[in-house]
Design a protein around this motif. Structure first.
Motif, PDB file in Angstrom:
ATOM      1  N   PRO A  72     -12.693   3.754 -11.145  1.00 23.87           N
ATOM      2  CA  PRO A  72     -12.869   2.758 -10.081  1.00 23.87           C
ATOM      3  C   PRO A  72     -11.563   2.131  -9.582  1.00 23.87           C
ATOM      4  O   PRO A  72     -11.443   1.825  -8.394  1.00 23.87           O
ATOM      5  N   ALA A  73     -10.578   1.963 -10.458  1.00 28.30           N
ATOM      6  CA  ALA A  73      -9.291   1.417 -10.015  1.00 28.30           C
ATOM      7  C   ALA A  73      -8.597   2.394  -9.069  1.00 28.30           C
ATOM      8  O   ALA A  73      -8.007   1.986  -8.063  1.00 28.30           O
ATOM      9  N   GLN A  85      -2.180   5.143 -10.746  1.00 23.57           N
ATOM     10  CA  GLN A  85      -3.558   5.322 -11.222  1.00 23.57           C
ATOM     11  C   GLN A  85      -3.809   6.783 -11.609  1.00 23.57           C
ATOM     12  O   GLN A  85      -4.465   7.076 -12.596  1.00 23.57           O
ATOM     13  N   THR A  91      -1.543   4.273  -6.108  1.00 26.14           N
ATOM     14  CA  THR A  91      -2.409   5.441  -6.277  1.00 26.14           C
ATOM     15  C   THR A  91      -1.756   6.435  -7.230  1.00 26.14           C
ATOM     16  O   THR A  91      -2.413   6.984  -8.120  1.00 26.14           O
ATOM     17  N   ASP A 110      -9.246   3.749  -1.456  1.00 22.30           N
ATOM     18  CA  ASP A 110     -10.054   3.129  -0.394  1.00 22.30           C
ATOM     19  C   ASP A 110      -9.189   2.212   0.470  1.00 22.30           C
ATOM     20  O   ASP A 110      -9.330   2.189   1.693  1.00 22.30           O
ATOM     21  N   ARG A 111      -8.291   1.466  -0.172  1.00 23.49           N
ATOM     22  CA  ARG A 111      -7.410   0.566   0.574  1.00 23.49           C
ATOM     23  C   ARG A 111      -6.473   1.381   1.477  1.00 23.49           C
ATOM     24  O   ARG A 111      -6.291   1.049   2.639  1.00 23.49           O
ATOM     25  N   GLN A 128     -10.161   4.624  -7.216  1.00 21.63           N
ATOM     26  CA  GLN A 128     -10.953   4.627  -5.990  1.00 21.63           C
ATOM     27  C   GLN A 128     -10.634   3.404  -5.128  1.00 21.63           C
ATOM     28  O   GLN A 128     -10.516   3.512  -3.907  1.00 21.63           O
ATOM     29  N   LYS A 129     -10.439   2.263  -5.755  1.00 24.74           N
ATOM     30  CA  LYS A 129     -10.099   1.044  -5.012  1.00 24.74           C
ATOM     31  C   LYS A 129      -8.764   1.223  -4.288  1.00 24.74           C
ATOM     32  O   LYS A 129      -8.618   0.859  -3.129  1.00 24.74           O
ATOM     33  N   SER A 130      -7.801   1.801  -4.982  1.00 26.48           N
ATOM     34  CA  SER A 130      -6.486   2.038  -4.391  1.00 26.48           C
ATOM     35  C   SER A 130      -6.564   3.008  -3.212  1.00 26.48           C
ATOM     36  O   SER A 130      -5.985   2.758  -2.151  1.00 26.48           O
ATOM     37  N   THR A 172       0.830  -1.200   0.000  1.00 24.51           N
ATOM     38  CA  THR A 172       0.000   0.000   0.000  1.00 24.51           C
ATOM     39  C   THR A 172       0.865   1.250   0.000  1.00 24.51           C
ATOM     40  O   THR A 172       0.600   2.192  -0.738  1.00 24.51           O
TER      41      THR A 172
END
Length: 137
Positions: free
Chosen positions: A105-106, A84, A81, A112-113, A108-110, A13
């Motif tokens: 969305p990719a 992206q 992030t 969000d994690r 946002q997923k990053s 992360t």
């Protein structure tokens, strides 16, 4: 095997050496930790700003928001992030808002994690930055 996937995800992360570089540049880990804390707390609003800009096909607002997130992500070591953001930045520059919306969305997923792992990330950063030997003493 699936039990091992959680720590591997956490480890990727944030790239700890980026935050260490920031702390070294500042000469003190405290401002770097504060920057990471602010970064994490501002993620939801930054993502919302990007979403609003993209949905409104507003190049200026989208670019401002995506560049802000890209630069701050690079500084704290949120490499996924940052990557992206670079993809979406390119799409905005080429006026491909529909593609950027599909790529969102990719991102946002990053983010969000990162946000979900925020307390653990801050704890690990505190440990690593505060236990790193200082050569300037």
């Amino acid at each position: 095997m699936s039990e091992d996937q959680g720590p591997a995800t956490e480890a990727t992360t944030l790239e700890p050496c980026r935050l260490q570089e920031l702390a070294d540049e500042l000469g003190d880990p405290s401002p770097a930790l504060g920057f990471l804390s602010n970064y994490l707390s501002m993620l939801p609003d930054r993502v919302l700003s990007i979403s609003n800009g993209l949905c409104g096909h507003n190049a200026e607002a989208s670019m401002d928001a995506i560049l802000s997130l890209k630069i701050s992500s690079a500084m704290v070591g949120a490499m996924e992030t940052e990557d992206q953001c670079q993809v979406i930045e390119r799409m905005i520059r080429e006026d491909h808002f529909d593609s950027a919306i599909r790529a969102f969305p990719a991102l946002q997923k990053s983010t969000d994690r990162c946000f979900a792992e925020g307390p653990q990330l801050l704890g690990k950063a505190r440990e690593s930055l505060c236990t790193t030997p200082r050569t300037s003493l």
